[in-house]
Design a protein around this motif. Sequence first.
Motif, PDB file in Angstrom:
ATOM      1  N   PHE A   6      42.676  46.814  26.945  1.00  0.00           N
ATOM      2  CA  PHE A   6      42.817  45.389  27.272  1.00  0.00           C
ATOM      3  C   PHE A   6      41.786  44.942  28.296  1.00  0.00           C
ATOM      4  CE2 PHE A   6      46.918  46.753  25.711  1.00  0.00           C
ATOM      5  CZ  PHE A   6      47.175  45.781  24.759  1.00  0.00           C
ATOM      6  N   SER A   7      41.582  43.620  28.312  1.00  0.00           N
ATOM      7  CA  SER A   7      40.759  42.949  29.326  1.00  0.00           C
ATOM      8  C   SER A   7      39.335  43.524  29.309  1.00  0.00           C
ATOM      9  CB  SER A   7      41.460  43.088  30.695  1.00  0.00           C
ATOM     10  OG  SER A   7      40.751  42.434  31.710  1.00  0.00           O
ATOM     11  N   TRP A   8      38.740  43.738  30.480  1.00  0.00           N
ATOM     12  CA  TRP A   8      37.332  44.172  30.478  1.00  0.00           C
ATOM     13  C   TRP A   8      37.153  45.602  29.960  1.00  0.00           C
ATOM     14  CZ3 TRP A   8      36.725  48.337  33.550  1.00  0.00           C
ATOM     15  CH2 TRP A   8      37.488  48.454  34.731  1.00  0.00           C
ATOM     16  N   PRO A  80      44.234  46.262  36.611  1.00  0.00           N
ATOM     17  CA  PRO A  80      45.419  45.664  37.253  1.00  0.00           C
ATOM     18  C   PRO A  80      45.744  44.312  36.632  1.00  0.00           C
ATOM     19  CG  PRO A  80      44.004  46.613  38.919  1.00  0.00           C
ATOM     20  CD  PRO A  80      43.249  46.706  37.630  1.00  0.00           C
ATOM     21  N   MET A  81      47.011  44.042  36.479  1.00  0.00           N
ATOM     22  CA  MET A  81      47.466  42.836  35.804  1.00  0.00           C
ATOM     23  C   MET A  81      47.208  41.591  36.667  1.00  0.00           C
ATOM     24  SD  MET A  81      49.005  45.602  34.682  1.00  0.00           S
ATOM     25  CE  MET A  81      50.392  46.018  35.739  1.00  0.00           C
ATOM     26  N   THR A  82      46.927  40.484  35.986  1.00  0.00           N
ATOM     27  CA  THR A  82      46.671  39.220  36.695  1.00  0.00           C
ATOM     28  C   THR A  82      47.411  38.065  36.026  1.00  0.00           C
ATOM     29  OG1 THR A  82      44.635  38.935  35.405  1.00  0.00           O
ATOM     30  CG2 THR A  82      44.415  39.932  37.583  1.00  0.00           C
ATOM     31  N   GLY A  83      48.588  38.356  35.515  1.00  0.00           N
ATOM     32  CA  GLY A  83      49.389  37.284  34.913  1.00  0.00           C
ATOM     33  C   GLY A  83      50.147  36.497  35.965  1.00  0.00           C
TER      34      GLY A  83
ATOM     35  N   ARG C  28      44.785  18.814  38.675  1.00  0.00           N
ATOM     36  CA  ARG C  28      44.255  20.073  38.170  1.00  0.00           C
ATOM     37  C   ARG C  28      44.133  21.102  39.298  1.00  0.00           C
ATOM     38  NH1 ARG C  28      40.898  18.858  33.429  1.00  0.00           N
ATOM     39  NH2 ARG C  28      39.249  20.229  34.176  1.00  0.00           N
ATOM     40  N   ILE C  30      46.937  22.078  41.180  1.00  0.00           N
ATOM     41  CA  ILE C  30      48.255  22.616  41.498  1.00  0.00           C
ATOM     42  C   ILE C  30      48.471  23.939  40.772  1.00  0.00           C
ATOM     43  CG2 ILE C  30      50.733  22.239  41.150  1.00  0.00           C
ATOM     44  CD1 ILE C  30      50.149  19.233  41.595  1.00  0.00           C
ATOM     45  N   GLY C  31      48.871  24.954  41.503  1.00  0.00           N
ATOM     46  CA  GLY C  31      49.128  26.247  40.896  1.00  0.00           C
ATOM     47  C   GLY C  31      50.595  26.601  40.841  1.00  0.00           C
TER      48      GLY C  31
ATOM     49  N   CYS D  40      47.811  26.248  35.520  1.00  0.00           N
ATOM     50  CA  CYS D  40      46.381  26.569  35.542  1.00  0.00           C
ATOM     51  C   CYS D  40      45.649  25.593  36.465  1.00  0.00           C
ATOM     52  CB  CYS D  40      45.831  26.479  34.118  1.00  0.00           C
ATOM     53  SG  CYS D  40      44.052  26.778  34.005  1.00  0.00           S
ATOM     54  N   LEU D  52      44.513  33.738  28.591  1.00  0.00           N
ATOM     55  CA  LEU D  52      45.533  34.716  28.981  1.00  0.00           C
ATOM     56  C   LEU D  52      45.668  35.763  27.891  1.00  0.00           C
ATOM     57  CD1 LEU D  52      47.710  34.651  31.467  1.00  0.00           C
ATOM     58  CD2 LEU D  52      46.230  32.672  31.181  1.00  0.00           C
ATOM     59  N   GLU D  53      45.172  36.967  28.156  1.00  0.00           N
ATOM     60  CA  GLU D  53      45.346  38.075  27.213  1.00  0.00           C
ATOM     61  C   GLU D  53      46.622  38.818  27.594  1.00  0.00           C
ATOM     62  OE1 GLU D  53      41.850  40.493  26.659  1.00  0.00           O
ATOM     63  OE2 GLU D  53      43.025  42.278  26.104  1.00  0.00           O
ATOM     64  N   HIS D  54      47.325  39.352  26.609  1.00  0.00           N
ATOM     65  CA  HIS D  54      48.507  40.141  26.941  1.00  0.00           C
ATOM     66  C   HIS D  54      48.644  41.325  25.995  1.00  0.00           C
ATOM     67  CE1 HIS D  54      50.267  38.094  23.533  1.00  0.00           C
ATOM     68  NE2 HIS D  54      51.453  38.621  23.722  1.00  0.00           N
ATOM     69  N   PHE D 124      49.535  41.112  31.549  1.00  0.00           N
ATOM     70  CA  PHE D 124      48.755  39.908  31.241  1.00  0.00           C
ATOM     71  C   PHE D 124      47.471  39.954  32.064  1.00  0.00           C
ATOM     72  CE2 PHE D 124      52.981  38.681  30.090  1.00  0.00           C
ATOM     73  CZ  PHE D 124      52.851  37.749  29.072  1.00  0.00           C
ATOM     74  N   TRP D 125      46.384  39.438  31.477  1.00  0.00           N
ATOM     75  CA  TRP D 125      45.096  39.400  32.180  1.00  0.00           C
ATOM     76  C   TRP D 125      44.456  38.039  31.949  1.00  0.00           C
ATOM     77  CZ3 TRP D 125      46.976  43.211  29.101  1.00  0.00           C
ATOM     78  CH2 TRP D 125      47.338  44.394  29.745  1.00  0.00           C
ATOM     79  N   LYS D 126      43.923  37.455  33.030  1.00  0.00           N
ATOM     80  CA  LYS D 126      43.312  36.126  32.953  1.00  0.00           C
ATOM     81  C   LYS D 126      41.789  36.226  32.934  1.00  0.00           C
ATOM     82  CE  LYS D 126      46.779  33.454  35.564  1.00  0.00           C
ATOM     83  NZ  LYS D 126      47.428  34.157  36.684  1.00  0.00           N
ATOM     84  N   LYS D 127      41.181  35.531  31.979  1.00  0.00           N
ATOM     85  CA  LYS D 127      39.719  35.405  31.973  1.00  0.00           C
ATOM     86  C   LYS D 127      39.360  33.948  32.198  1.00  0.00           C
ATOM     87  CE  LYS D 127      35.637  36.906  29.505  1.00  0.00           C
ATOM     88  NZ  LYS D 127      35.115  37.630  28.330  1.00  0.00           N
ATOM     89  N   TRP D 138      36.601  38.104  34.317  1.00  0.00           N
ATOM     90  CA  TRP D 138      38.029  38.396  34.392  1.00  0.00           C
ATOM     91  C   TRP D 138      38.487  38.195  35.828  1.00  0.00           C
ATOM     92  CZ3 TRP D 138      40.970  39.139  30.173  1.00  0.00           C
ATOM     93  CH2 TRP D 138      40.302  39.395  28.969  1.00  0.00           C
ATOM     94  N   VAL D 139      39.610  37.533  35.992  1.00  0.00           N
ATOM     95  CA  VAL D 139      40.157  37.315  37.332  1.00  0.00           C
ATOM     96  C   VAL D 139      40.514  38.663  37.937  1.00  0.00           C
ATOM     97  CG1 VAL D 139      42.128  36.330  38.603  1.00  0.00           C
ATOM     98  CG2 VAL D 139      41.026  35.021  36.762  1.00  0.00           C
ATOM     99  N   GLU D 140      40.144  38.878  39.195  1.00  0.00           N
ATOM    100  CA  GLU D 140      40.480  40.145  39.848  1.00  0.00           C
ATOM    101  C   GLU D 140      41.872  40.091  40.464  1.00  0.00           C
ATOM    102  OE1 GLU D 140      38.054  42.709  41.979  1.00  0.00           O
ATOM    103  OE2 GLU D 140      36.191  41.689  41.452  1.00  0.00           O
ATOM    104  N   ALA D 141      42.552  41.208  40.414  1.00  0.00           N
ATOM    105  CA  ALA D 141      43.877  41.282  41.038  1.00  0.00           C
ATOM    106  C   ALA D 141      43.730  41.070  42.538  1.00  0.00           C
ATOM    107  CB  ALA D 141      44.521  42.628  40.746  1.00  0.00           C
TER     108      ALA D 141
END
Lengths: 84, 84, 154, 154
Positions: A6-8, A80-83, C28, C30-31, D40, D52-54, D124-127, D138-141
């Motif tokens: 998953f992801s990168w 690491p997850m970022t949801g 846009r 607000i989180g 968002c 959002l990838e999952h 879940f991972w955010k790009k 990709w958003v870092e944790a």
Amino acid sequence: MKLVYFSWIREKLGMAEEDVTPPEHVGTVGELLDWLGSRSEAFEKVLEHDKVIRVAVDRVHIDDHATPIDGAQEIALFPPMTGG
Amino acid sequence: MKLVYFSWIREKLGMAEEDVTPPEHVGTVGELLDWLGSRSEAFEKVLEHDKVIRVAVDRVHIDDHATPIDGAQEIALFPPMTGG
Amino acid sequence: MSVEPTIRIQQQDFDLAAEVERLTQGRRDIGAVVTFTGLCRDEDGRLVALELEHYPGMAQDEIARIARQAIERWPLTGLTAIHRHGRIAPGENIVLVIAVASHRQAAFEAASFMMDYLKTRAPFWKKEHPADGSQGEWVEARSEDDSSAARWED
Amino acid sequence: MSVEPTIRIQQQDFDLAAEVERLTQGRRDIGAVVTFTGLCRDEDGRLVALELEHYPGMAQDEIARIARQAIERWPLTGLTAIHRHGRIAPGENIVLVIAVASHRQAAFEAASFMMDYLKTRAPFWKKEHPADGSQGEWVEARSEDDSSAARWED
């Protein structure tokens, strides 16, 4: 056994999943990662970040790389997850 | 000056508000309560609970009974709040 | 630019979705949106209603004071507090707080702070209407509410 | 009687009011409803969307595990968690948590706990999709998220 990415990690490997049959001596999560690193340059590069790579065995988080993988059907590698 | 009462204090006194003119020597919240207690039996009974009676002077909570009431327009007496 | 809180004291019900929409529409940045809705309970069938008495002249000002403290303390982009008065039946709404921010911690803490202070500082009093028709008692203040509010003091 | 949480992983948006209604309708024992909605952000105009990838096989199970922990830990009367995936534009919803209880502290804490664990445990991972058309990162944790989750450990 099926590997899913998953992801990168998925992006760097250029694939979302693959089927592998590790050799007999690969018995733990850590040994699996080492073996995967020895198989491809792309995977070796991913493993440069191995401190942050997370592993799920059969869809359950694994914190200890000494966890056995005997009988596992699906092993997932992801950052690491970022949801949420 | 106007006095306003709420909750069981209002019920025990049998009135929601009254206009009073305290004598000269009544200069603080504490002195006002003492004077009110000396005026009526109903108020004396309310003051048996004076540990829990809260006071607002001109619609602002007062924690210290030594607070002066000079110039106050409206003084409220009520039990601890139970809103929310 | 300081956030202007919405404070309302009213007899009629409120609309959660509409109030959230007021704070978020067209934005846009607000989180996080945290809402708290407080409802009337029947206490295992013991009550048919609560009567909410309030001090009209002070309630709005006092809640506005609490809201200003929250806005000074957390980086909020919006804040709403609505408190009903009058007779309220079990299952009906009593109070609504909405805190909106870029990040979730500010929104959670501000909403929780607002509720702790509404409970202990806003001039409202609840009287019970028992199901058996007996004379209702005034709800007593809970010491847990005081200690819950005290945790925000520095 | 144990509470059965509602967990959904979906591409489409959710309806806050309808989800609250599902947990509260017809009940007279609920005193507190806390909702958290995560949206968002455009990060000062820098982003046009998040992707959002999952991990489909695991996401539902993992969120259900987190929900069971919350239900064991707090006296809840209802719990809902909905997480979206796919492309989400600024101002749109990403995640919803609703915790319902007799008293407010349980509802606030359970909702906050759910969010901390969703952030750090749900797969879940955010790009980012930048507004300038460049390749997104990709958003870092965030380490704050780990420490926020750690505060619930005994």
